[in-house]
Design a protein around this motif. Structure first.
Motif, PDB file in Angstrom:
ATOM      1  N   PRO A 134     -12.465   6.810   4.009  1.00 44.63           N
ATOM      2  CA  PRO A 134     -12.229   7.611   4.819  1.00 44.63           C
ATOM      3  C   PRO A 134     -10.906   7.343   5.903  1.00 44.63           C
ATOM      4  CG  PRO A 134     -14.490   7.227   5.062  1.00 44.63           C
ATOM      5  CD  PRO A 134     -13.698   6.380   3.808  1.00 44.63           C
ATOM      6  N   GLY A 135     -10.213   8.409   6.184  1.00 45.47           N
ATOM      7  CA  GLY A 135      -8.937   8.232   7.024  1.00 45.47           C
ATOM      8  C   GLY A 135      -7.681   7.793   6.256  1.00 45.47           C
ATOM      9  N   PHE A 136      -7.626   7.612   5.012  1.00 43.11           N
ATOM     10  CA  PHE A 136      -6.764   7.214   4.332  1.00 43.11           C
ATOM     11  C   PHE A 136      -5.541   8.322   4.097  1.00 43.11           C
ATOM     12  CE2 PHE A 136      -4.175   7.029   0.302  1.00 43.11           C
ATOM     13  CZ  PHE A 136      -3.308   5.971   0.390  1.00 43.11           C
ATOM     14  N   SER A 137      -4.382   8.079   4.541  1.00 40.39           N
ATOM     15  CA  SER A 137      -3.358   9.246   4.288  1.00 40.39           C
ATOM     16  C   SER A 137      -2.272   8.733   3.741  1.00 40.39           C
ATOM     17  CB  SER A 137      -3.043   9.567   5.657  1.00 40.39           C
ATOM     18  OG  SER A 137      -1.815  10.330   5.775  1.00 40.39           O
ATOM     19  N   VAL A 138      -1.814   9.123   2.636  1.00 39.86           N
ATOM     20  CA  VAL A 138      -0.548   8.901   1.672  1.00 39.86           C
ATOM     21  C   VAL A 138       0.698   8.890   2.901  1.00 39.86           C
ATOM     22  CG1 VAL A 138       1.102   9.542   0.196  1.00 39.86           C
ATOM     23  CG2 VAL A 138      -1.413   9.447  -0.561  1.00 39.86           C
ATOM     24  N   ASP A 139       0.662  10.003   3.636  1.00 41.85           N
ATOM     25  CA  ASP A 139       1.763  10.229   4.665  1.00 41.85           C
ATOM     26  C   ASP A 139       2.017   9.377   5.741  1.00 41.85           C
ATOM     27  OD1 ASP A 139       2.587  12.388   2.751  1.00 41.85           O
ATOM     28  OD2 ASP A 139       1.809  13.919   4.419  1.00 41.85           O
ATOM     29  N   ALA A 140       0.767   8.916   5.999  1.00 37.23           N
ATOM     30  CA  ALA A 140       0.696   7.952   7.155  1.00 37.23           C
ATOM     31  C   ALA A 140       0.978   6.590   6.795  1.00 37.23           C
ATOM     32  CB  ALA A 140      -0.667   7.651   8.020  1.00 37.23           C
ATOM     33  N   GLU A 141       0.671   6.198   5.584  1.00 32.53           N
ATOM     34  CA  GLU A 141       1.005   4.903   5.014  1.00 32.53           C
ATOM     35  C   GLU A 141       2.630   4.676   4.571  1.00 32.53           C
ATOM     36  OE1 GLU A 141      -0.889   2.260   4.680  1.00 32.53           O
ATOM     37  OE2 GLU A 141      -2.563   3.093   5.529  1.00 32.53           O
ATOM     38  N   LEU A 142       2.854   5.836   4.115  1.00 30.40           N
ATOM     39  CA  LEU A 142       4.536   5.958   3.714  1.00 30.40           C
ATOM     40  C   LEU A 142       5.696   6.620   4.563  1.00 30.40           C
ATOM     41  CD1 LEU A 142       3.276   6.039   0.032  1.00 30.40           C
ATOM     42  CD2 LEU A 142       4.476   3.905   1.017  1.00 30.40           C
ATOM     43  N   ASP A 143       5.125   6.825   5.713  1.00 32.42           N
ATOM     44  CA  ASP A 143       5.996   7.470   6.608  1.00 32.42           C
ATOM     45  C   ASP A 143       7.325   6.829   6.807  1.00 32.42           C
ATOM     46  OD1 ASP A 143       6.200   9.619   8.506  1.00 32.42           O
ATOM     47  OD2 ASP A 143       6.277   8.118  10.161  1.00 32.42           O
ATOM     48  N   TYR A 144       7.394   5.437   6.721  1.00 31.42           N
ATOM     49  CA  TYR A 144       8.595   5.020   7.018  1.00 31.42           C
ATOM     50  C   TYR A 144       9.689   5.432   5.836  1.00 31.42           C
ATOM     51  CZ  TYR A 144       6.934   1.628   3.135  1.00 31.42           C
ATOM     52  OH  TYR A 144       6.178   1.580   1.942  1.00 31.42           O
ATOM     53  N   LEU A 145       9.456   5.717   4.493  1.00 36.35           N
ATOM     54  CA  LEU A 145      10.118   6.102   3.665  1.00 36.35           C
ATOM     55  C   LEU A 145      10.668   7.610   3.761  1.00 36.35           C
ATOM     56  CD1 LEU A 145      11.915   5.455   1.086  1.00 36.35           C
ATOM     57  CD2 LEU A 145       9.980   6.889  -0.120  1.00 36.35           C
ATOM     58  N   TYR A 146       9.760   8.615   4.398  1.00 41.17           N
ATOM     59  CA  TYR A 146       9.990   9.745   4.890  1.00 41.17           C
ATOM     60  C   TYR A 146      11.015   9.731   5.995  1.00 41.17           C
ATOM     61  CZ  TYR A 146       5.436  10.802   2.709  1.00 41.17           C
ATOM     62  OH  TYR A 146       4.373  11.202   1.690  1.00 41.17           O
TER      63      TYR A 146
END
Length: 386
Positions: A134-146
């Motif tokens: 619960p709570g896992f987000s690809v976008d949150a984890e890899l936001d630095y690359l975005y």
């Protein structure tokens, strides 16, 4: 394009990117006839550049990946050095950020390469991954690359398209189980043959994260994408068909469902036997070739497979590659000669010039300049002869 990046001045605005001035790469990737072959190089931002090594003196590798201003700076370094000779920029990052996002620690050990202190060794270890929690987000984890992509799009000022990328599921799975590089991939292959169900579960979970990650990259500014199946050649044809191809196809289908016009490239290194499958059973626009296959044979096989397909609308596939990177260790005459031969072998259309793998730390940056100049001249000559 800016001459230097102010590390305190980053731009995360995705609403107003500069107009693209050189769209040669994108037009070619979409199968259009162009005035010459576009050219870029895998690992074109990296250890062969003294300006990159200067950045690394005070910054660990993954810090550069995770710091948008630093990632932008490194991405732009080859564009500054080679000016108009490059037709694409590829964001500086690493394929192993996906395992990191899924909860595994990855270190870069000098002289050894990537190292996982606690790799996945049995199916029970899948419970340690966080992607299903619960709570896992690809976008949150890899936001630095975005953020790095968005900042880099602005900093490029439309000079060339910006490419995003991911590692493919089989390659990432192998790293996650082996704990680093391996000559045999025996531990990872044990999963394929002794823990088949768990292997497919892991591959599917990595594919899901990779697809979400690529979609996020496009939303953040990437204009084209590449999927690196670097260890494809470690699988035989039967095992590639079961453990690699379906997940490569899944990633492309997921991304194309959201962004149908964004060109996608697949690089299945060493999997010569799979050219036809990659062309007909996936939605990739470009197939990248390593240096161990004749481009003429690859073109014949791909075109024949596409012409005979009956399960969809016929399409064109562009080929990318494929000069042996070690040719750049030779003298200028050899580089120009071999580059001209490569361009001739690919023909006068549907070719993106590149190396058959990435730049090496031992490369002289000026030898890359010779290669880029030779592509410009040779491919333009081919078009004129057509």
């Amino acid at each position: 394009m800016a001459d230097a990046i102010d590390l305190a001045n980053v731009n995360f605005d995705t609403t107003s990117f500069p107009a693209l001035k050189n769209d040669l790469y994108l037009r070619t990737a979409r199968g259009e006839e162009t005035e010459r072959a576009p050219v870029w190089c895998m690992r074109q931002a990296g250890r062969y550049l003294p300006e990159f090594r200067a950045i690394r003196v005070e910054n660990k590798f993954f810090k550069v990946c995770r710091t948008p201003a630093l990632a932008t700076e490194v991405t732009l370094q080859p564009l500054r050095r080679y000016a108009t000779l490059l037709d694409a920029a590829i964001i500086f990052c690493d394929i192993l950020v996906i395992p990191q996002a899924m909860g595994l620690e990855v270190q870069l050990v000098p002289g050894k390469g990537p190292h996982f202190p606690e790799p996945l060794r049995t199916p029970d270890d899948l419970a340690r991954l966080v992607d299903l929690k619960p709570g896992f987000s690809v976008d949150a984890e890899l936001d630095y690359l975005y953020k790095a992509l968005t900042n880099t799009r602005h900093a490029l000022d439309g000079q060339v398209p910006l490419l995003g990328f991911v590692g493919a599921p089989w390659t990432l799975m192998a790293y996650m189980i082996e704990g680093g590089g391996s000559k045999t991939l025996a531990l990872a292959k044990t999963w394929l043959f002794a823990h088949r169900s768990a292997a497919h579960e892991l591959l599917a979970r990595v594919a899901d994260v990779a697809a979400q990650f690529l979609i996020g990259q496009v939303r953040s500014g990437a204009q084209a994408l590449q999927v690196f199946e670097s260890w494809a050649g470690e699988l035989g044809p039967q095992d590639f068909t079961e453990f690699s191809l379906p997940y490569l196809a899944l990633i492309a289908a997921r991304v194309k469902a959201v962004f149908p016009d964004v060109p996608m490239t697949v690089f299945a290194r060493g999997a010569h036997y799979a050219l036809e499958q990659l062309a007909t059973d996936t939605l990739y626009d470009v197939i990248s070739l390593d240096w161990t296959i004749d481009p003429r044979a690859a073109r014949r096989r791909v075109d024949t497979a596409l012409a005979s397909r009956t399960n969809g609308v016929p399409r064109s596939v562009v080929l990318q590659g494929n000069l042996d990177p070690t040719v750049l260790l030779g003298d200028e005459h050899v580089i120009r000669e071999r580059t001209a031969e490569m361009c001739q072998a690919f023909g006068s259309s549907r070719h993106i010039a590149n190396l058959g793998h990435g730049m090496m730390p031992s490369h002289d940056p000026e030898r890359l300049r010779v290669f880029l100049e030779a592509v410009h001249q040779s491919s333009a000559d081919l078009r004129q002869q057509k």
